[in-house]
Scaffold this motif. Structure first.
Motif, PDB file in Angstrom:
ATOM      1  N   ALA A 168     -15.316  14.927 -25.978  1.00 46.09           N
ATOM      2  CA  ALA A 168     -16.104  14.886 -27.210  1.00 46.09           C
ATOM      3  C   ALA A 168     -15.270  15.323 -28.414  1.00 46.09           C
ATOM      4  CB  ALA A 168     -17.333  15.779 -27.071  1.00 46.09           C
ATOM      5  N   ASP A 169     -14.272  16.175 -28.185  1.00 38.78           N
ATOM      6  CA  ASP A 169     -13.428  16.643 -29.288  1.00 38.78           C
ATOM      7  C   ASP A 169     -12.710  15.490 -29.986  1.00 38.78           C
ATOM      8  OD1 ASP A 169     -14.165  19.165 -28.560  1.00 38.78           O
ATOM      9  OD2 ASP A 169     -12.343  19.591 -27.412  1.00 38.78           O
ATOM     10  N   ILE A 170     -12.464  14.411 -29.230  1.00 32.80           N
ATOM     11  CA  ILE A 170     -11.783  13.283 -29.858  1.00 32.80           C
ATOM     12  C   ILE A 170     -12.720  12.078 -29.950  1.00 32.80           C
ATOM     13  CG2 ILE A 170      -9.431  13.986 -29.280  1.00 32.80           C
ATOM     14  CD1 ILE A 170      -9.571  12.038 -26.900  1.00 32.80           C
ATOM     15  N   GLY A 171     -14.030  12.381 -29.929  1.00 32.45           N
ATOM     16  CA  GLY A 171     -15.013  11.332 -30.177  1.00 32.45           C
ATOM     17  C   GLY A 171     -15.235  10.381 -29.016  1.00 32.45           C
ATOM     18  N   VAL A 172     -15.018  10.860 -27.801  1.00 30.59           N
ATOM     19  CA  VAL A 172     -15.171   9.993 -26.634  1.00 30.59           C
ATOM     20  C   VAL A 172     -16.090  10.658 -25.612  1.00 30.59           C
ATOM     21  CG1 VAL A 172     -13.944   8.846 -24.740  1.00 30.59           C
ATOM     22  CG2 VAL A 172     -12.853   9.053 -26.971  1.00 30.59           C
ATOM     23  N   MET A 173     -16.899   9.866 -24.947  1.00 30.77           N
ATOM     24  CA  MET A 173     -17.637  10.355 -23.784  1.00 30.77           C
ATOM     25  C   MET A 173     -17.250   9.487 -22.598  1.00 30.77           C
ATOM     26  SD  MET A 173     -21.723  10.413 -22.997  1.00 30.77           S
ATOM     27  CE  MET A 173     -21.972  11.679 -24.200  1.00 30.77           C
ATOM     28  N   VAL A 174     -17.056  10.129 -21.449  1.00 23.13           N
ATOM     29  CA  VAL A 174     -16.743   9.366 -20.241  1.00 23.13           C
ATOM     30  C   VAL A 174     -17.843   9.577 -19.217  1.00 23.13           C
ATOM     31  CG1 VAL A 174     -15.083   9.004 -18.373  1.00 23.13           C
ATOM     32  CG2 VAL A 174     -14.263   9.622 -20.642  1.00 23.13           C
ATOM     33  N   GLN A 175     -18.345   8.489 -18.672  1.00 23.27           N
ATOM     34  CA  GLN A 175     -19.293   8.568 -17.560  1.00 23.27           C
ATOM     35  C   GLN A 175     -18.804   7.601 -16.489  1.00 23.27           C
ATOM     36  OE1 GLN A 175     -21.951  10.585 -17.396  1.00 23.27           O
ATOM     37  NE2 GLN A 175     -22.711  10.946 -19.480  1.00 23.27           N
ATOM     38  N   ASN A 176     -19.050   7.963 -15.262  1.00 22.30           N
ATOM     39  CA  ASN A 176     -18.709   7.076 -14.157  1.00 22.30           C
ATOM     40  C   ASN A 176     -19.650   5.865 -14.154  1.00 22.30           C
ATOM     41  OD1 ASN A 176     -19.622   6.594 -11.025  1.00 22.30           O
ATOM     42  ND2 ASN A 176     -17.417   6.778 -11.262  1.00 22.30           N
ATOM     43  N   VAL A 177     -19.174   4.745 -13.647  1.00 20.72           N
ATOM     44  CA  VAL A 177     -20.037   3.550 -13.624  1.00 20.72           C
ATOM     45  C   VAL A 177     -21.289   3.784 -12.782  1.00 20.72           C
ATOM     46  CG1 VAL A 177     -18.342   1.754 -14.179  1.00 20.72           C
ATOM     47  CG2 VAL A 177     -18.547   2.560 -11.827  1.00 20.72           C
ATOM     48  N   GLY A 178     -21.134   4.558 -11.705  1.00 22.37           N
ATOM     49  CA  GLY A 178     -22.285   4.876 -10.850  1.00 22.37           C
ATOM     50  C   GLY A 178     -23.303   5.714 -11.601  1.00 22.37           C
ATOM     51  N   THR A 179     -22.825   6.607 -12.436  1.00 21.74           N
ATOM     52  CA  THR A 179     -23.718   7.432 -13.234  1.00 21.74           C
ATOM     53  C   THR A 179     -24.506   6.548 -14.209  1.00 21.74           C
ATOM     54  OG1 THR A 179     -21.957   9.078 -13.143  1.00 21.74           O
ATOM     55  CG2 THR A 179     -23.805   9.551 -14.582  1.00 21.74           C
ATOM     56  N   ALA A 180     -23.803   5.565 -14.799  1.00 18.64           N
ATOM     57  CA  ALA A 180     -24.482   4.657 -15.741  1.00 18.64           C
ATOM     58  C   ALA A 180     -25.598   3.892 -15.031  1.00 18.64           C
ATOM     59  CB  ALA A 180     -23.475   3.689 -16.352  1.00 18.64           C
ATOM     60  N   ALA A 181     -25.309   3.432 -13.818  1.00 21.47           N
ATOM     61  CA  ALA A 181     -26.335   2.694 -13.069  1.00 21.47           C
ATOM     62  C   ALA A 181     -27.506   3.614 -12.736  1.00 21.47           C
ATOM     63  CB  ALA A 181     -25.730   2.101 -11.794  1.00 21.47           C
ATOM     64  N   ALA A 182     -27.205   4.866 -12.398  1.00 20.70           N
ATOM     65  CA  ALA A 182     -28.276   5.818 -12.081  1.00 20.70           C
ATOM     66  C   ALA A 182     -29.117   6.103 -13.323  1.00 20.70           C
ATOM     67  CB  ALA A 182     -27.671   7.112 -11.530  1.00 20.70           C
ATOM     68  N   ILE A 183     -28.472   6.165 -14.480  1.00 19.83           N
ATOM     69  CA  ILE A 183     -29.207   6.396 -15.734  1.00 19.83           C
ATOM     70  C   ILE A 183     -30.111   5.205 -16.031  1.00 19.83           C
ATOM     71  CG2 ILE A 183     -28.895   6.550 -18.248  1.00 19.83           C
ATOM     72  CD1 ILE A 183     -26.498   8.425 -17.691  1.00 19.83           C
ATOM     73  N   HIS A 184     -29.597   4.001 -15.784  1.00 20.76           N
ATOM     74  CA  HIS A 184     -30.420   2.793 -15.945  1.00 20.76           C
ATOM     75  C   HIS A 184     -31.703   2.901 -15.123  1.00 20.76           C
ATOM     76  CE1 HIS A 184     -31.565  -1.430 -15.046  1.00 20.76           C
ATOM     77  NE2 HIS A 184     -31.457  -1.061 -13.771  1.00 20.76           N
ATOM     78  N   ARG A 185     -31.568   3.279 -13.857  1.00 21.33           N
ATOM     79  CA  ARG A 185     -32.751   3.350 -12.996  1.00 21.33           C
ATOM     80  C   ARG A 185     -33.684   4.485 -13.413  1.00 21.33           C
ATOM     81  NH1 ARG A 185     -29.038   2.020  -9.145  1.00 21.33           N
ATOM     82  NH2 ARG A 185     -28.829   4.162  -8.418  1.00 21.33           N
ATOM     83  N   ALA A 186     -33.089   5.597 -13.797  1.00 22.55           N
ATOM     84  CA  ALA A 186     -33.913   6.748 -14.171  1.00 22.55           C
ATOM     85  C   ALA A 186     -34.726   6.461 -15.427  1.00 22.55           C
ATOM     86  CB  ALA A 186     -33.038   7.968 -14.377  1.00 22.55           C
ATOM     87  N   ILE A 187     -34.103   5.828 -16.414  1.00 21.85           N
ATOM     88  CA  ILE A 187     -34.792   5.617 -17.684  1.00 21.85           C
ATOM     89  C   ILE A 187     -35.762   4.439 -17.596  1.00 21.85           C
ATOM     90  CG2 ILE A 187     -34.494   5.148 -20.134  1.00 21.85           C
ATOM     91  CD1 ILE A 187     -33.525   7.921 -19.259  1.00 21.85           C
ATOM     92  N   ARG A 188     -35.326   3.336 -17.029  1.00 28.59           N
ATOM     93  CA  ARG A 188     -36.202   2.149 -16.982  1.00 28.59           C
ATOM     94  C   ARG A 188     -37.338   2.316 -15.990  1.00 28.59           C
ATOM     95  NH1 ARG A 188     -35.272  -2.400 -20.100  1.00 28.59           N
ATOM     96  NH2 ARG A 188     -33.124  -2.495 -20.833  1.00 28.59           N
ATOM     97  N   TYR A 189     -37.049   2.897 -14.827  1.00 28.91           N
ATOM     98  CA  TYR A 189     -38.054   2.931 -13.770  1.00 28.91           C
ATOM     99  C   TYR A 189     -38.469   4.334 -13.367  1.00 28.91           C
ATOM    100  CZ  TYR A 189     -36.039  -1.711 -13.560  1.00 28.91           C
ATOM    101  OH  TYR A 189     -35.564  -2.948 -13.909  1.00 28.91           O
ATOM    102  N   GLY A 190     -37.946   5.347 -14.063  1.00 26.82           N
ATOM    103  CA  GLY A 190     -38.331   6.721 -13.747  1.00 26.82           C
ATOM    104  C   GLY A 190     -37.884   7.182 -12.371  1.00 26.82           C
ATOM    105  N   GLU A 191     -36.813   6.574 -11.849  1.00 26.19           N
ATOM    106  CA  GLU A 191     -36.344   6.961 -10.510  1.00 26.19           C
ATOM    107  C   GLU A 191     -35.328   8.086 -10.596  1.00 26.19           C
ATOM    108  OE1 GLU A 191     -34.486   3.950  -8.137  1.00 26.19           O
ATOM    109  OE2 GLU A 191     -36.097   2.514  -8.577  1.00 26.19           O
ATOM    110  N   PRO A 192     -35.592   9.223  -9.993  1.00 27.80           N
ATOM    111  CA  PRO A 192     -34.566  10.264  -9.962  1.00 27.80           C
ATOM    112  C   PRO A 192     -33.429   9.865  -9.026  1.00 27.80           C
ATOM    113  CG  PRO A 192     -36.448  10.942  -8.677  1.00 27.80           C
ATOM    114  CD  PRO A 192     -36.823   9.624  -9.306  1.00 27.80           C
ATOM    115  N   LEU A 193     -32.350  10.620  -9.105  1.00 32.83           N
ATOM    116  CA  LEU A 193     -31.180  10.313  -8.273  1.00 32.83           C
ATOM    117  C   LEU A 193     -31.401  10.856  -6.861  1.00 32.83           C
ATOM    118  CD1 LEU A 193     -28.331   9.289  -7.857  1.00 32.83           C
ATOM    119  CD2 LEU A 193     -27.464  11.403  -8.836  1.00 32.83           C
ATOM    120  N   THR A 194     -31.699   9.960  -5.931  1.00 29.78           N
ATOM    121  CA  THR A 194     -31.932  10.403  -4.551  1.00 29.78           C
ATOM    122  C   THR A 194     -31.125   9.586  -3.547  1.00 29.78           C
ATOM    123  OG1 THR A 194     -33.809   8.920  -4.311  1.00 29.78           O
ATOM    124  CG2 THR A 194     -34.277  11.184  -5.033  1.00 29.78           C
TER     125      THR A 194
END
Lengths: 520, 351
Positions: free
Chosen positions: A269-295
């Motif tokens: 963040a100090d240099i204006g960047v955020m890094v997330q793993n691709v798997g994390t992005a997919a998990a965020i997609h499911r959590a936000i769109r369908y309310g599925e927690p990471l299980t």
């Protein structure tokens, strides 16, 4: 990559600087197996520490029935993540069991007996782009999502940081530079749209302007799949990066893609960047769109000893033995079991250890795959100063000198030449012709330093308490002395007054009266 | 099953393999030396290596180190081999035996054994022999493959008689130096003594393994290709010799030898690829390796040009060996996320 401005000098430096190694990939063992689902085991083991930070606090008790996605342990502290039931069933209790931890010590876990119905809590679909950034962060936090590349840092903590500081660039880490592992490769190939949607949701949450997905160029199928999924989203770009270990390290990936270095001790963040793993992005997609927690997560089960290496989707809490059984068991005796990849993964001592949110791989390795390096000096030869480790270190350290200092007990001197900058990637140990377990020394020394820091803090606290006590005692003594002095002064004053009175009285009355007034 | 630290994989390299590849790279030039100088050279090579092995066994035994492992890591054999390459091809047996023992016992084990020695064992032994036995160490032989002694006659040379006077002569560098002291200019003294082609192929006086420049170059490039050595030290070494030679010979051609004559004389190619690149005694940092190589080359040229000895490589390498730890300390690579001064980068600048 043409659109990314990297100064010409940096480009030249990049050509000359050949950090890293090219370990034998062994990804072909599993890269072409599509993701299969592992059936529910007889018992799920859900450790309370599946993330960096304080362990979660259980909120269920033995005998209680839970549904899939139901919260069973809540986050405790700022850097923590809740845990949800991966299926419906009965809570058997909370016990100390073998868990994935470098120490090999047991840890607390919730035990869940599935009832086979897999009944879920009701859920609803939501349009992520109608939510505010804070809402998205909160929902990601509630879904218990942690970094799925193995670091297990709670994803929501990063997201909320993005709302506080300006972070224009999101980098999704699809490097997957560890040999053997193909779980991210499969995810990107088979669920590219989820990854892209996750990227857009994160961008929306942090108000970022571009998302760059860095994928090693040994995964052409993944690159193609992501590119076609991102064809209509101009803010998301796929960037092919060289296949060179440890390209999947956050620092190296950012530097390669943007030409910027995270300052020592700093954050992306100090240099204006955020890094997330691709798997994390997919998990965020499911959590936000369908309310599925990471299980659940995708795990690569591989290694020369496994009969049918493959990628599996598995509920968190499933014992490793169940994964191995699902992949046909062993075809040869395994010399070592590793959770994660061979370069940074953890050797595990029991197959009853469960899959947790950050587990990307289960490897059953043959003796010749492991190499002969051990954790001690027995198999290591003397350092011949070949400097292979110096050339390979992605951070620019001199591992041979650091190791020599640590061996000589000079921890402070090893810190001076960069011990705390070491990312523990294992490249130096990998290239060492004398098979010196360099990373082991560094990790050990870092642990030692942390313990010293803790001891020092504890001592400081004790000293403070002691000082406070001494001060208090002195204060009390002083007050006592003052009070005594005051009383004495009062007494003297009273005496003097009495004497003065007496003298005055004596002066005015006869001695006979006086003796009557003061009976003996 | 027990818990073991990562990584759980290892590259193919091992110390033994590294040593083996270096020896493999030396084979062509060594065979050429045998062919040119005959059986006495073979005997010397065998004696030197054997002496190193015996000394290694002796030293490890005394120090309580695993003798078998030490003998099989190949380092002692390689030390002996490199020393033999740098000795006069018909040197008597005791030169090889003494040199090998000195290299292993004094230069290597007195400093702490494999990986701990400050000086290159082969070079230290060569220097010791050169200053102790100047006569035996400067008897150079005209390479005459068709007039070499047979295996039995060679035994007499190695174990007794030494080089017959009729067959011995000065090397180019020695010849030029002695002529210069007589006031004879280079233009005159070089006539009939130097041809680049002949020198490249090894048709000249010199140590057992240093004369076949092209074969040594081939072996060296093989090591570079195998990633056993880098190009920094050899390139810097060659440049360190050639650049001042080019400048000086352009300015005063009758007083200074040209770069080609320097590169193809003495042991420059052997030293640049096989001696100066010794892991233990050269710097570990990329910048340090440039400085080290350049220093070796420059000192070689200086000693050859103005020093008392016609050949300066062993001295040059040893002098630079002594500075290697210091060079390492001042040329550490920049740490990721930090400036050259070691302080963390300013985020605003790297943004």
């Amino acid at each position: 990559m043409g659109s990314l401005a990297i100064p010409p000098l940096a480009r030249l430096a990049r050509l000359l600087n050949s950090w890293g190694v090219h370990p034998e990939g062994r990804k072909q063992l599993t890269a072409d197996t599509s993701i299969a689902r592992v059936p529910l085991p007889a018992r799920l083991v859900l450790p309370l520490s599946q993330h960096i930070g304080a362990p979660a606090r259980p909120i269920v008790e033995a005998g209680q029935r839970v549904l899939r996605n139901q919260l069973i342990a809540e986050a405790q502290g700022a850097i923590s993540a809740p845990i949800h039931a991966p299926t419906s069933g009965t809570i058997l209790g909370i016990a100390e069991v073998p868990v994935p931890h470098a120490s090999g010590l047991p840890g607390p876990a919730i035990l869940l007996e599935p009832d086979g119905l897999d009944e879920a809590l009701p859920s609803e679909e939501i349009d992520p782009f109608s939510l505010s950034g804070e809402d998205i962060s909160r929902r990601v936090a509630e879904a218990g999502i942690v970094g799925m590349g193995g670091a297990t840092f709670p994803a929501a903590v990063k997201l909320s940081l993005g709302q506080k500081t300006r972070i224009p660039t999101l980098i999704l880490n699809g490097g997957e530079c560890e040999p053997y592992l193909t779980c991210d490769d499969r995810l990107m190939r088979d669920r590219a749209d989820q990854v892209i949607d996750g990227a857009l949701i994160i961008l929306h949450a942090i108000g970022g302007s571009e998302a760059l997905i860095g994928v090693e160029n040994n995964k052409p199928e993944a690159i193609a799949a992501l590119q076609s999924a991102a064809a209509d989203t101009p803010t998301v770009k796929v960037v092919a990066v060289p296949s060179r270990y440890p390209m999947g390290s956050e620092k190296q990936l950012i530097e390669w893609i943007t030409g910027r270095e995270i300052p020592a001790g700093g954050r992306p963040a100090d240099i204006g960047v955020m890094v997330q793993n691709v798997g994390t992005a997919a998990a965020i997609h499911r959590a936000i769109r369908y309310g599925e927690p990471l299980t659940s997560r995708i795990v690569t089960v591989s290694g020369g000893a496994v009969r049918t290496p493959r990628n599996v989707e598995v509920r968190v809490g499933t014992p490793l033995s169940a994964l191995l059984d699902f992949c046909g068991g062993l075809k040869a005796e395994a010399a070592r079991y590793v959770m994660g990849g061979p370069m940074m993964g953890m050797s595990v001592s029991s197959l009853e250890i469960p899959v947790i949110k950050g587990s990307g791989g289960l490897l059953a390795l043959l003796a010749d795959e492991v190499g002969s390096q051990g954790a001690d000096d027995a198999s290591a030869g003397p350092c011949i100063r070949c400097a292979s480790c110096v050339g390979a270190c992605p951070i620019g350290l001199m591992p041979l000198d650091m190791a020599a200092l640590i061996k000589g007990g000079e921890l402070a001197a090893s810190v001076d030449i960069g011990l705390k900058d070491c990312i523990g990637c294992g490249t130096c140990s990998y290239v060492c012709p004398s098979k010196i377990p360099l990373v082991h020394y560094f990790n050990h020394a870092k642990g030692e330093l942390a313990a010293q820091d803790r001891a020092r803090m504890k001592q400081d606290a004790i000293k403070q308490l002691a000082d406070a006590r001494t001060a208090r005692m002195e204060q009390e003594a002083r007050e006592k002395a003052e009070a005594a002095a005051r009383r004495k002064a009062e007494r003297e004053k009273a005496k003097a007054e009495a004497a003065a009175k007496k003298a005055a009285a004596e002066a005015s009355t006869s001695p006979a009266n006086a003796s009557e007034e003061s009976p003996a | 099953m027990n818990v073991i630290s990562s990584p759980h994989a290892h590259g193919a390299r091992s110390v033994g393999r590294v040593m083996l590849l270096v020896m493999l790279a030396l084979v062509p030039a060594t065979l050429a030396g045998f062919w040119r100088f005959g059986w006495p050279a073979v005997y010397l090579w065998l004696i030197t290596i054997l002496s190193c092995l015996v000394a290694e066994a002796f030293a490890t035994r005394i120090r309580g180190i695993d003798t078998g492992r030490a003998l099989f890591d190949g380092s002692a054999v390689l030390t002996g081999w490199l020393l033999a390459m740098s000795l006069p091809p018909w040197a008597p047996w005791w030169i090889g035996a003494l040199g090998g023992a000195f290299a292993i016992v004094v230069t290597k084990h007195l400093f702490g054994g494999l990986g701990q020695n400050l000086f290159n064992p082969a070079m230290a032994a060569r220097v010791m022999l050169l200053i102790s036995f100047p006569v035996e160490m400067t008897q150079w032989l005209l390479p005459t493959p068709d007039a070499l002694p047979g295996a039995m006659d060679a035994l007499a040379i190695t174990f007794g008689a030494g080089v017959p006077d009729a067959m011995s002569s000065a090397s180019l560098l020695g010849h030029v130096k002695s002529e210069a002291t007589k006031g004879i200019l280079l233009d005159q003294s070089l006539i009939g003594h130097f041809s680049a082609g002949g020198f490249g192929l090894g048709e000249r006086q010199g140590s057992l393994g240093e004369t076949s420049a092209l074969l040594l170059l081939g072996g060296g490039l093989f090591l570079v290709f195998q990633r056993i050595i880098g190009l920094r030290i050899p390139l810097a070494f060659l440049a360190g010799v050639a650049l001042p030679a080019a400048i000086a010979s352009t300015a005063a051609p009758s007083h200074y030898l040209g770069p080609l004559a320097h590169l193809l004389s003495g042991g420059v190619i052997l030293a640049a690829f096989f001696i100066a690149t010794d892991y233990v005694t050269s710097p570990s940092t990329p910048l340090g390796q440039w400085i080290f190589g350049l220093g070796c080359g420059l000192l070689t040229w200086i000693i050859r040009t103005w020093g008392a000895y016609p050949e300066g490589i062993a001295f040059a390498v040893m002098l630079m060996n002594a500075t290697a730890p210091l060079i390492d300390q001042y040329t550490r690579p920049r740490i990721f996320g930090r400036g050259r001064d070691g302080r963390a980068l300013n985020p605003a600048q790297s943004r």
